[in-house]
Structures are given as structure tokens and as C-alpha cells.
Design a protein around this motif. Structure first.
Motif, PDB file in Angstrom:
ATOM      1  N   GLY A  71       0.832  -1.214   0.000  1.00 43.98           N
ATOM      2  CA  GLY A  71       0.000   0.000   0.000  1.00 43.98           C
ATOM      3  C   GLY A  71       0.861   1.256   0.000  1.00 43.98           C
ATOM      4  N   LEU A  72       1.923   1.224   0.827  1.00 45.66           N
ATOM      5  CA  LEU A  72       2.812   2.392   0.947  1.00 45.66           C
ATOM      6  C   LEU A  72       3.571   2.625  -0.362  1.00 45.66           C
ATOM      7  CD1 LEU A  72       3.907   4.541   2.870  1.00 45.66           C
ATOM      8  CD2 LEU A  72       5.653   2.912   3.604  1.00 45.66           C
ATOM      9  N   MET A  73       4.077   1.523  -0.935  1.00 44.81           N
ATOM     10  CA  MET A  73       4.854   1.631  -2.182  1.00 44.81           C
ATOM     11  C   MET A  73       3.991   2.229  -3.290  1.00 44.81           C
ATOM     12  SD  MET A  73       6.610  -1.554  -4.083  1.00 44.81           S
ATOM     13  CE  MET A  73       6.945  -1.565  -5.808  1.00 44.81           C
ATOM     14  N   LEU A  74       2.735   1.805  -3.340  1.00 42.75           N
ATOM     15  CA  LEU A  74       1.827   2.298  -4.381  1.00 42.75           C
ATOM     16  C   LEU A  74       1.673   3.822  -4.291  1.00 42.75           C
ATOM     17  CD1 LEU A  74      -0.216   1.640  -6.635  1.00 42.75           C
ATOM     18  CD2 LEU A  74      -1.904   1.117  -4.868  1.00 42.75           C
ATOM     19  N   VAL A  75       1.463   4.301  -3.078  1.00 44.52           N
ATOM     20  CA  VAL A  75       1.270   5.743  -2.877  1.00 44.52           C
ATOM     21  C   VAL A  75       2.574   6.501  -3.150  1.00 44.52           C
ATOM     22  CG1 VAL A  75       0.795   7.481  -1.086  1.00 44.52           C
ATOM     23  CG2 VAL A  75      -0.681   5.464  -1.318  1.00 44.52           C
ATOM     24  N   GLU A  76       3.703   5.967  -2.651  1.00 46.70           N
ATOM     25  CA  GLU A  76       4.990   6.660  -2.850  1.00 46.70           C
ATOM     26  C   GLU A  76       5.338   6.766  -4.338  1.00 46.70           C
ATOM     27  OE1 GLU A  76       7.253   5.748   1.379  1.00 46.70           O
ATOM     28  OE2 GLU A  76       7.774   4.528  -0.352  1.00 46.70           O
ATOM     29  N   ILE A  79       3.279   9.452  -6.020  1.00 51.91           N
ATOM     30  CA  ILE A  79       3.764  10.804  -5.702  1.00 51.91           C
ATOM     31  C   ILE A  79       5.057  11.111  -6.461  1.00 51.91           C
ATOM     32  CG2 ILE A  79       4.743  12.214  -3.810  1.00 51.91           C
ATOM     33  CD1 ILE A  79       1.673  12.163  -3.864  1.00 51.91           C
ATOM     34  N   GLU A  80       5.976  10.131  -6.512  1.00 56.98           N
ATOM     35  CA  GLU A  80       7.232  10.329  -7.261  1.00 56.98           C
ATOM     36  C   GLU A  80       6.937  10.701  -8.718  1.00 56.98           C
ATOM     37  OE1 GLU A  80       9.578   6.940  -4.892  1.00 56.98           O
ATOM     38  OE2 GLU A  80       9.632   6.732  -7.081  1.00 56.98           O
ATOM     39  N   ALA A  81       5.957  10.008  -9.304  1.00 62.36           N
ATOM     40  CA  ALA A  81       5.683  10.201 -10.735  1.00 62.36           C
ATOM     41  C   ALA A  81       4.856  11.456 -11.002  1.00 62.36           C
ATOM     42  CB  ALA A  81       4.954   8.976 -11.299  1.00 62.36           C
ATOM     43  N   PHE A  82       3.842  11.732 -10.162  1.00 60.27           N
ATOM     44  CA  PHE A  82       2.876  12.790 -10.513  1.00 60.27           C
ATOM     45  C   PHE A  82       2.740  13.905  -9.456  1.00 60.27           C
ATOM     46  CE2 PHE A  82       1.160   8.930 -12.781  1.00 60.27           C
ATOM     47  CZ  PHE A  82       1.442   9.376 -14.067  1.00 60.27           C
ATOM     48  N   HIS A  83       3.403  13.740  -8.273  1.00 62.16           N
ATOM     49  CA  HIS A  83       3.485  14.789  -7.238  1.00 62.16           C
ATOM     50  C   HIS A  83       2.157  15.099  -6.541  1.00 62.16           C
ATOM     51  CE1 HIS A  83       7.342  15.164  -9.096  1.00 62.16           C
ATOM     52  NE2 HIS A  83       6.768  15.488 -10.245  1.00 62.16           N
ATOM     53  N   GLN A  84       1.107  14.404  -6.837  1.00 65.57           N
ATOM     54  CA  GLN A  84      -0.158  14.624  -6.119  1.00 65.57           C
ATOM     55  C   GLN A  84      -1.047  13.403  -6.321  1.00 65.57           C
ATOM     56  OE1 GLN A  84      -1.338  18.025  -8.694  1.00 65.57           O
ATOM     57  NE2 GLN A  84      -3.333  16.989  -8.852  1.00 65.57           N
ATOM     58  N   ILE A  85      -2.069  13.282  -5.470  1.00 67.34           N
ATOM     59  CA  ILE A  85      -3.085  12.224  -5.657  1.00 67.34           C
ATOM     60  C   ILE A  85      -4.458  12.884  -5.515  1.00 67.34           C
ATOM     61  CG2 ILE A  85      -4.064  10.047  -4.775  1.00 67.34           C
ATOM     62  CD1 ILE A  85      -1.259   9.465  -3.557  1.00 67.34           C
ATOM     63  N   PRO A 122      -3.474   1.038   1.233  1.00 71.18           N
ATOM     64  CA  PRO A 122      -3.188   2.231   0.415  1.00 71.18           C
ATOM     65  C   PRO A 122      -3.912   3.486   0.920  1.00 71.18           C
ATOM     66  CG  PRO A 122      -4.563   0.662  -0.812  1.00 71.18           C
ATOM     67  CD  PRO A 122      -4.297   0.053   0.516  1.00 71.18           C
ATOM     68  N   THR A 123      -5.059   3.302   1.598  1.00 73.24           N
ATOM     69  CA  THR A 123      -5.850   4.482   1.996  1.00 73.24           C
ATOM     70  C   THR A 123      -5.116   5.313   3.049  1.00 73.24           C
ATOM     71  OG1 THR A 123      -7.935   3.373   1.482  1.00 73.24           O
ATOM     72  CG2 THR A 123      -8.062   5.236   2.999  1.00 73.24           C
ATOM     73  N   ILE A 124      -4.508   4.639   4.029  1.00 73.29           N
ATOM     74  CA  ILE A 124      -3.864   5.387   5.129  1.00 73.29           C
ATOM     75  C   ILE A 124      -2.763   6.310   4.590  1.00 73.29           C
ATOM     76  CG2 ILE A 124      -2.469   5.147   7.245  1.00 73.29           C
ATOM     77  CD1 ILE A 124      -4.224   2.635   7.876  1.00 73.29           C
ATOM     78  N   PRO A 125      -1.801   5.789   3.796  1.00 75.76           N
ATOM     79  CA  PRO A 125      -0.767   6.731   3.301  1.00 75.76           C
ATOM     80  C   PRO A 125      -1.295   7.720   2.268  1.00 75.76           C
ATOM     81  CG  PRO A 125      -0.363   4.504   2.445  1.00 75.76           C
ATOM     82  CD  PRO A 125      -1.473   4.383   3.441  1.00 75.76           C
ATOM     83  N   ALA A 126      -2.429   7.413   1.612  1.00 77.00           N
ATOM     84  CA  ALA A 126      -2.946   8.342   0.582  1.00 77.00           C
ATOM     85  C   ALA A 126      -3.701   9.522   1.189  1.00 77.00           C
ATOM     86  CB  ALA A 126      -3.859   7.590  -0.393  1.00 77.00           C
ATOM     87  N   LEU A 127      -4.264   9.346   2.388  1.00 81.21           N
ATOM     88  CA  LEU A 127      -5.147  10.398   2.925  1.00 81.21           C
ATOM     89  C   LEU A 127      -4.486  11.785   3.058  1.00 81.21           C
ATOM     90  CD1 LEU A 127      -7.485   8.511   5.433  1.00 81.21           C
ATOM     91  CD2 LEU A 127      -8.186   9.897   3.462  1.00 81.21           C
ATOM     92  N   PRO A 128      -3.233  11.868   3.532  1.00 76.74           N
ATOM     93  CA  PRO A 128      -2.632  13.219   3.612  1.00 76.74           C
ATOM     94  C   PRO A 128      -2.590  13.918   2.252  1.00 76.74           C
ATOM     95  CG  PRO A 128      -1.287  11.614   4.793  1.00 76.74           C
ATOM     96  CD  PRO A 128      -2.340  10.834   4.087  1.00 76.74           C
ATOM     97  N   TYR A 129      -2.379  13.155   1.192  1.00 76.29           N
ATOM     98  CA  TYR A 129      -2.328  13.746  -0.156  1.00 76.29           C
ATOM     99  C   TYR A 129      -3.733  14.079  -0.650  1.00 76.29           C
ATOM    100  CZ  TYR A 129       2.426  12.061   0.096  1.00 76.29           C
ATOM    101  OH  TYR A 129       3.725  11.851   0.494  1.00 76.29           O
ATOM    102  N   LEU A 130      -4.705  13.237  -0.304  1.00 75.29           N
ATOM    103  CA  LEU A 130      -6.095  13.509  -0.725  1.00 75.29           C
ATOM    104  C   LEU A 130      -6.635  14.756  -0.020  1.00 75.29           C
ATOM    105  CD1 LEU A 130      -7.477   9.833  -0.786  1.00 75.29           C
ATOM    106  CD2 LEU A 130      -7.093  11.324  -2.764  1.00 75.29           C
ATOM    107  N   ARG A 131      -6.147  15.012   1.200  1.00 68.81           N
ATOM    108  CA  ARG A 131      -6.546  16.253   1.895  1.00 68.81           C
ATOM    109  C   ARG A 131      -6.094  17.471   1.098  1.00 68.81           C
ATOM    110  NH1 ARG A 131      -4.682  14.845   8.084  1.00 68.81           N
ATOM    111  NH2 ARG A 131      -6.372  13.402   8.536  1.00 68.81           N
ATOM    112  N   LYS A 132      -4.861  17.418   0.593  1.00 69.03           N
ATOM    113  CA  LYS A 132      -4.299  18.572  -0.134  1.00 69.03           C
ATOM    114  C   LYS A 132      -5.097  18.884  -1.383  1.00 69.03           C
ATOM    115  CE  LYS A 132       0.471  17.893   1.287  1.00 69.03           C
ATOM    116  NZ  LYS A 132       1.765  17.390   0.879  1.00 69.03           N
ATOM    117  N   THR A 133      -5.636  17.848  -2.033  1.00 67.48           N
ATOM    118  CA  THR A 133      -6.348  18.066  -3.305  1.00 67.48           C
ATOM    119  C   THR A 133      -7.863  18.078  -3.116  1.00 67.48           C
ATOM    120  OG1 THR A 133      -6.288  15.679  -3.712  1.00 67.48           O
ATOM    121  CG2 THR A 133      -4.531  16.999  -4.725  1.00 67.48           C
ATOM    122  N   LYS A 134      -8.321  17.889  -1.866  1.00 68.25           N
ATOM    123  CA  LYS A 134      -9.767  17.689  -1.601  1.00 68.25           C
ATOM    124  C   LYS A 134     -10.298  16.591  -2.528  1.00 68.25           C
ATOM    125  CE  LYS A 134     -10.477  22.559  -0.279  1.00 68.25           C
ATOM    126  NZ  LYS A 134      -9.878  22.387   1.038  1.00 68.25           N
TER     127      LYS A 134
END
Ligand SMILES: NC(=O)c1ccc[n+]([C@@H]2O[C@H](COP(=O)([O-])OP(=O)(O)OC[C@H]3O[C@@H](n4cnc5c(N)ncnc54)[C@H](OP(=O)(O)O)[C@@H]3O)[C@@H](O)[C@H]2O)c1
Length: 271
Positions: A71-76, A79-85, A122-134
Motif C-alpha cells: 500500500g505504501l509503495m503504491l502511494v509513494e 507521488i514520485e511520478a505525478f506529485h499529487q493524488i 493504500p488508503t492510510i498513506p494516501a489520505l494526507p495527499y487527498l486532503r491537499k487536493t480535496k
């Protein structure tokens, strides 16, 4: 997040085939950057080639989301490729067959690892990024997640757990304006060697399913996009699914009687 999907970054777990692949293709057709996921490199390569018919903003992350490192690798990697989720579609899920009396206890473990942990990881590490983009986090559930069905106990229970997780996130993330979607998918066509877990824990290949009585994969994908664009909470698919959800909420004992009267159909379907 605006309703425009062009340029948004979407992770779709389990998107190398089936419903996940169709969701990825539908999002790509609207211009979204795509992060594919699955455990088989070859299937991912084939799906990536399909996405590239729309555009080149796609990566594949080959990992198992039922373990936390996956899950963590997927989110990382996203972010490396597209800088946001902007969008996470939790699509990974496996079904099972057999009555509670006959299934090996490990069947429950395998199903919950895939369907519940495979969603949480995947949801736990993705949430901080989803907050940034609403952004949106979407859970792919099943009509079996609305009420317990015969021969599908572990599967139904795992899909019911998704509702609990989705409701918690909806409240916890309300202040960050994160959209949570929960899609109750009806029986859908099978166009490849889809696997389920047999009562003894071994993998069984399901018969192909393509008739007027089942939903097309494309119609499921379109419904998922509508859910995201309208920022809806629950989408229950098909007229039968909506009727089932309504009757279950008002007249659960009637639904139980209908199921008992049609038990042979469930038994047939479980083979
Ligand atoms: N089909 C239906 O009738 C139906 C009905 C209601 C709900 N649903 C739900 O819809 C979702 C998709 O179903 P589907 O029928 O499209 O399934 P599927 O055909 O079996 O596809 C599952 C996808 O997930 C990948 N995958 C499985 N486990 C994984 C894991 N641990 N980590 C990463 N990738 C994994 C698979 O690729 P690899 O095997 O190569 O990893 C494949 O790409 C599931 O949640 C299912 O419960 C399906």
C-alpha cells in the motif's frame, strides 16, 4: 476537487484486468493520469498499452496491497511520478465460495487480508495527499455488502467492513473536504479467468459470465466516474440492487424469505 477529471491523478488498485482495468481506462479517456496496480507484470504491461492509446501519463506499480508495504509503495510511486493524488479507487477484492460450516477458517483470513487490509493499506498513506487536493477515496463494494448472502459469508462480511471504514473517513475527513464514495456493485460480467477462493482455501476459476442478467464492466466503470464527479457517498448499481437495498432497510425478513425461496439460484451461482 472540481468535477473536471482532466489532469487529475488517479490510483486504481487491482487495475490490471476486470472492473479495475475498466475504471482506469474510463478515467484515462477523461484525461486523468493513471497509476495502475496488480501483482502480475505482464497483465500490467498489457493494460498500460491500452491506457497509452489515450495518453502517456500512466505508470504501473506491481505490488500486493494486502500487505502494508505494498500500500505504501503504491502511494509513494504515485507521488514520485505525478506529485499529487486526487483519486484513490480501492478496487482490489476476491470472492469465495462455500457455507460457513464447510469453509476452512483461513478462507476468512485470506478474504479479509485482500478486501479489508488491501483497502486500508493504500488508503492510510494516501489520505494526507487527498486532503491537499480535496480528493476522492472510493471503495468498491458489492450487493453482498448490503446483507449477508448464502455461500458468500466471508466475502459479504469483508464488504460490510468497507462501509464502516468509509463512514468513519467521511466524518473524520469532512473538515478537509475529502470525498468518500461507496459503490455497491451488482453481479458483473466475467471476461477472463477470474479467480475465487474455494471452501478448502484453494483458488477456483469462475465460469465466464456474459448475459443480459449481469452488468457490463463498462457500465460499472461509468457509474464509478459519476460517483466521483458528483461527489456522492453511496451508489447502488442496477435496479435490482436498488430494490434490494430499499427492501433490506425496511423489510429485512421479507428479503430473507425471498432468498430462502431462491436458495437454489444462489447455490447454482456459487459453483
Ligand atoms: N465481478 C463481479 O461480479 C463483482 C460484483 C460485485 C463487486 N465486485 C467487486 O469489484 C472489484 C473487482 O472485481 P473483479 O471482478 O474485476 O476482480 P478480478 O477480475 O478478479 O480482478 C482483480 C484485479 O485485482 C488485482 N489484484 C487482486 N488481488 C490483488 C492484490 N492483493 N494486490 C494488488 N492487486 C490485486 C488482480 O490482478 P493480479 O491477480 O494480477 O494481481 C486484478 O487486476 C472487487 O472488489 C470485487 O469484489 C465484483
Amino acid at each position: 476537487m472540481s468535477r473536471e477529471l482532466n489532469g487529475k491523478v488517479a490510483i486504481i488498485t487491482g487495475s490490471s484486468r476486470g472492473i479495475g482495468q475498466a475504471i482506469a481506462l474510463e478515467l484515462a479517456s477523461k484525461g486523468a493520469c493513471i497509476v495502475l496496480n496488480g501483482r502480475d507484470e505482464k497483465r500490467l504491461e498489457e493494460t498500460e498499452a491500452l491506457i497509452r492509446q489515450h495518453h502517456d501519463r500512466v505508470i504501473s506499480v506491481c505490488c500486493d496491497v494486502s500487505v502494508k508495504e505494498g500500500g505504501l509503495m503504491l502511494v509513494e510511486r504515485a507521488i514520485e511520478a505525478f506529485h499529487q493524488i486526487d483519486i484513490l479507487v480501492n478496487n482490489v477484492g476476491v470472492s469465495m465460495r462455500g457455507t460457513v460450516a464447510e469453509v476452512h477458517p483461513d478462507v476468512f483470513k485470506t478474504v479479509f487480508e485482500s478486501n479489508v487490509l488491501g483497502t486500508v493499506n493504500p488508503t492510510i498513506p494516501a489520505l494526507p495527499y487527498l486532503r491537499k487536493t480535496k480528493g476522492s477515496v472510493v471503495f468498491i463494494s458489492s450487493l453482498a455488502g448490503i446483507r449477508g448472502l448464502p455461500f458468500l459469508s466471508a466475502y459479504g462480511a469483508s464488504k460490510m467492513a468497507l462501509r464502516g471504514i468509509a463512514e468513519s473517513i467521511r466524518i473524520e475527513e469532512a473538515k478537509h473536504d475529502v470525498h468518500v464514495g461507496l459503490i455497491y456493485v451488482a453481479m458483473t460480467e466475467i471476461v477472463h479467468n477470474k479467480e475465487a477462493i474455494g471452501a478448502d482455501g484453494s483458488m477456483v476459476i469462475l465460469d465466464s459470465r456474459k448475459s443480459r442478467n449481469v452488468q457490463s464492466i463498462d457500465s460499472v466503470a461509468k457509474a464509478v466516474l459519476r460517483n466521483i464527479q458528483r461527489r456522492k457517498f453511496i451508489s447502488t448499481l442496477t435496479r435490482l440492487g436498488k430494490l434490494n437495498a430499499f427492501l433490506q432497510s425496511r423489510f429485512p425478513s421479507l428479503v430473507e424469505r425471498i432468498i430462502l425461496m431462491n436458495i437454489h439460484k444462489f447455490e447454482e451461482g456459487s459453483k
